[in-house]
Design a protein around this motif. Sequence first.
Motif, PDB file in Angstrom:
ATOM      1  N   GLY A 120       1.131  -0.743  -0.139  1.00 47.77           N
ATOM      2  CA  GLY A 120       0.454   0.370   0.396  1.00 47.77           C
ATOM      3  C   GLY A 120       0.551   1.297   0.229  1.00 47.77           C
ATOM      4  O   GLY A 120       1.301   1.614  -0.734  1.00 47.77           O
ATOM      5  N   GLU A 121       0.557   2.518   1.196  1.00 48.72           N
ATOM      6  CA  GLU A 121       1.256   3.495   1.619  1.00 48.72           C
ATOM      7  C   GLU A 121       2.568   3.373   2.376  1.00 48.72           C
ATOM      8  O   GLU A 121       3.374   3.960   2.461  1.00 48.72           O
ATOM      9  N   LYS A 122       2.995   2.292   2.807  1.00 48.74           N
ATOM     10  CA  LYS A 122       3.613   2.328   3.694  1.00 48.74           C
ATOM     11  C   LYS A 122       4.469   0.633   4.091  1.00 48.74           C
ATOM     12  O   LYS A 122       4.459   0.086   3.261  1.00 48.74           O
ATOM     13  N   TRP A 123       5.312   1.369   4.797  1.00 46.53           N
ATOM     14  CA  TRP A 123       6.385  -0.183   5.104  1.00 46.53           C
ATOM     15  C   TRP A 123       6.395  -0.848   6.442  1.00 46.53           C
ATOM     16  O   TRP A 123       5.963  -0.029   6.958  1.00 46.53           O
ATOM     17  N   ILE A 124       6.140  -2.000   6.007  1.00 49.66           N
ATOM     18  CA  ILE A 124       5.854  -2.661   7.089  1.00 49.66           C
ATOM     19  C   ILE A 124       6.794  -3.725   7.315  1.00 49.66           C
ATOM     20  O   ILE A 124       8.016  -4.357   7.088  1.00 49.66           O
ATOM     21  N   VAL A 125       7.994  -3.148   8.919  1.00 43.96           N
ATOM     22  CA  VAL A 125       9.051  -4.128   9.544  1.00 43.96           C
ATOM     23  C   VAL A 125       8.729  -5.729   9.267  1.00 43.96           C
ATOM     24  O   VAL A 125       7.829  -5.176  10.096  1.00 43.96           O
ATOM     25  N   ALA A 126       9.303  -5.864   8.489  1.00 49.17           N
ATOM     26  CA  ALA A 126       8.882  -7.955   9.191  1.00 49.17           C
ATOM     27  C   ALA A 126       9.989  -8.446   9.914  1.00 49.17           C
ATOM     28  O   ALA A 126       8.971  -9.080  11.509  1.00 49.17           O
ATOM     29  N   THR A 127      10.794  -8.477  10.218  1.00 44.32           N
ATOM     30  CA  THR A 127      11.604  -8.478  11.235  1.00 44.32           C
ATOM     31  C   THR A 127      13.114  -7.657  11.558  1.00 44.32           C
ATOM     32  O   THR A 127      13.417  -7.337  10.364  1.00 44.32           O
ATOM     33  N   ASN A 128      13.541  -7.545  12.632  1.00 47.18           N
ATOM     34  CA  ASN A 128      15.390  -6.976  13.045  1.00 47.18           C
ATOM     35  C   ASN A 128      15.832  -8.188  13.384  1.00 47.18           C
ATOM     36  O   ASN A 128      15.616  -8.729  14.299  1.00 47.18           O
ATOM     37  N   VAL A 129      16.856  -8.512  13.041  1.00 51.15           N
ATOM     38  CA  VAL A 129      17.763  -9.153  12.862  1.00 51.15           C
ATOM     39  C   VAL A 129      19.466  -8.781  13.762  1.00 51.15           C
ATOM     40  O   VAL A 129      19.564  -7.394  12.865  1.00 51.15           O
TER      41      VAL A 129
END
Length: 144
Positions: A120-129
Motif C-alpha cells: 500500500g502506502e507504507k513500509w511494514i517491518v517484517a523483522t530485525n536481525v
Amino acid sequence: MRHIWSVVCQQAIEDKNSNNFSLIETLSQLSFKGNIPPERPIHLPFSYCIVSMWRRKDDQDRCDYPVRLRVIAPGKVELISAELTAKLREHDSFKTNFRLEAFQYEENGIYEFEISYHQGEKWIVATNVPLKVTHEQLDSEPTS
C-alpha cells in the motif's frame, strides 16, 4: 506476503536446480582488533549477506513486493538502506539476498538489520536481525 525467515551470513549459495540456499557461516556476532581512526563510520573490508525467505499469503496474493534492508548502528544511526524485489507474482516463495562488500562500523554494540516490505502506502517491518559487533584496541608495546 509472509516473511518466513532472515539470516545474516558470510555467504549464501543458491542451487540452480532446486532453488535452495546454503547459508555459510551464519553470524550472531563479529569482533575485530586493531587501531582504527576516529572518523565514523569505518568501512571494514568484510563481505556478507542478508538472506530472507518470503511466501505468498494465499494463491490470490500474486504481487511483486519491494523489500528494504536498513542497517542501524547502536546509536540508532542508519548506515545502509537498500531495496530488492520479492517476485511473488510468478513464484509462491522467493528469497531476497542483499550482498554487501563492507561492514560500516560506528561503535561497539548491537547492530540491527531491519527487513521491511512495501504494501500500500507504507513500509511494514517484517523483522530485525541483531548482530553484536565488538572492536578491541591492539595491546600497546611496553616501552623500555
